[in-house]
Design an enzyme around this catalytic site. Structure first.
Site, PDB file in Angstrom:
ATOM      1  N   CYS A  62     -23.533   5.502  -1.636  1.00 46.14           N
ATOM      2  CA  CYS A  62     -22.911   4.174  -1.602  1.00 46.14           C
ATOM      3  C   CYS A  62     -21.783   4.156  -0.567  1.00 46.14           C
ATOM      4  CB  CYS A  62     -22.399   3.780  -2.988  1.00 46.14           C
ATOM      5  SG  CYS A  62     -20.817   4.546  -3.443  1.00 46.14           S
ATOM      6  N   CYS A  93     -18.724   6.298  -1.351  1.00 41.93           N
ATOM      7  CA  CYS A  93     -18.962   7.737  -1.171  1.00 41.93           C
ATOM      8  C   CYS A  93     -19.029   8.103   0.308  1.00 41.93           C
ATOM      9  CB  CYS A  93     -20.241   8.156  -1.888  1.00 41.93           C
ATOM     10  SG  CYS A  93     -20.037   8.196  -3.678  1.00 41.93           S
ATOM     11  N   GLU A 127     -21.868  12.041  -5.514  1.00 40.23           N
ATOM     12  CA  GLU A 127     -21.352  12.554  -4.245  1.00 40.23           C
ATOM     13  C   GLU A 127     -19.843  12.762  -4.311  1.00 40.23           C
ATOM     14  OE1 GLU A 127     -23.274  10.002  -4.844  1.00 40.23           O
ATOM     15  OE2 GLU A 127     -24.698   9.600  -3.240  1.00 40.23           O
TER      16      GLU A 127
HETATM   17  N1  THU Z   1     -24.753   6.399  -7.987  1.00 42.47           N
HETATM   18  C1  THU Z   1     -24.419   7.614  -7.471  1.00 42.47           C
HETATM   19  O1  THU Z   1     -24.056   8.535  -8.196  1.00 42.47           O
HETATM   20  N2  THU Z   1     -24.499   7.771  -6.136  1.00 42.47           N
HETATM   21  C2  THU Z   1     -24.941   6.820  -5.274  1.00 42.47           C
HETATM   22  O2  THU Z   1     -24.893   7.023  -4.070  1.00 42.47           O
HETATM   23  C3  THU Z   1     -25.481   5.568  -5.780  1.00 42.47           C
HETATM   24  C4  THU Z   1     -25.135   5.255  -7.186  1.00 42.47           C
HETATM   25  C5  THU Z   1     -24.711   6.216  -9.431  1.00 42.47           C
HETATM   26  C6  THU Z   1     -23.641   5.290  -9.916  1.00 42.47           C
HETATM   27  C7  THU Z   1     -24.229   4.818 -11.233  1.00 42.47           C
HETATM   28  O3  THU Z   1     -23.910   5.771 -12.224  1.00 42.47           O
HETATM   29  C8  THU Z   1     -25.725   4.859 -11.009  1.00 42.47           C
HETATM   30  O4  THU Z   1     -25.929   5.671  -9.863  1.00 42.47           O
HETATM   31  C9  THU Z   1     -26.346   3.495 -10.803  1.00 42.47           C
HETATM   32  O5  THU Z   1     -25.770   2.820  -9.758  1.00 42.47           O
END
Ligand code: THU
Length: 135
Positions: A88, A91, A56
């Site tokens: 998360c 983000c 994101e």
């Molecule tokens: N991750 C994202 O890219 N976006 C999210 O909203 C949740 C987590 C990624 C971070 C990491 O590379 C992987 O997912 C595991 O947490």
């Protein structure tokens, strides 16, 4: 563009570029801009785990770097997840810098069944743009 179809298609494609050798958890994000264009992002991990950048934030940073600051919707695809995974906390904060409380965020796991939330639902009781229009 129907965000539930075309935007997710772009998010799924973006996830295929994921660099996630540590988690094996691919994420793709597709940001629909007000001008009709779509900017995508994926998660980019690092051996220093805390430096990982989520899909994101990749999309938002990429869009802003291209001069785009007005957004209509965001779709997030997690093709390795058994259920829909929302953005998360970090983000949510970064997305909220550029959108209002009504901004729609769609997210889905591997089955493609998506959840829709507004920015205000994802980040309640935040100042959002009460601090004034700085964009
Ligand atoms: N991750 C994202 O890219 N976006 C999210 O909203 C949740 C987590 C990624 C971070 C990491 O590379 C992987 O997912 C595991 O947490």
């Amino acid at each position: 563009m129907d965000p539930t179809i075309e935007l997710f298609d772009r998010a799924i494609k973006a996830a295929s570029a994921s660099y996630s050798p540590y988690s094996n958890f691919r994420v793709g994000a597709a940001l629909l801009c007000e001008d009709g264009s779509v900017v995508t992002g994926t998660n980019v991990e690092n051996r220093s785990f805390g430096l990982t950048i989520c899909a994101e934030r990749s999309a938002v940073v990429s869009a802003v770097s291209q001069g785009k600051r007005s957004f209509a919707a965001l779709a997030i695809s997690c093709p390795d997840a058994d259920y829909a995974v929302g953005p998360c906390g970090a983000c949510r904060q970064v997305i909220s810098e550029f959108v209002g409380a009504d901004f729609p965020v769609y997210f889905a796991g591997k089955d493609g069944i998506f959840v829709k939330r507004s920015m205000g639902q994802l980040l309640p009781d935040d100042s959002l743009h009460e601090l004034g229009e700085v964009r």
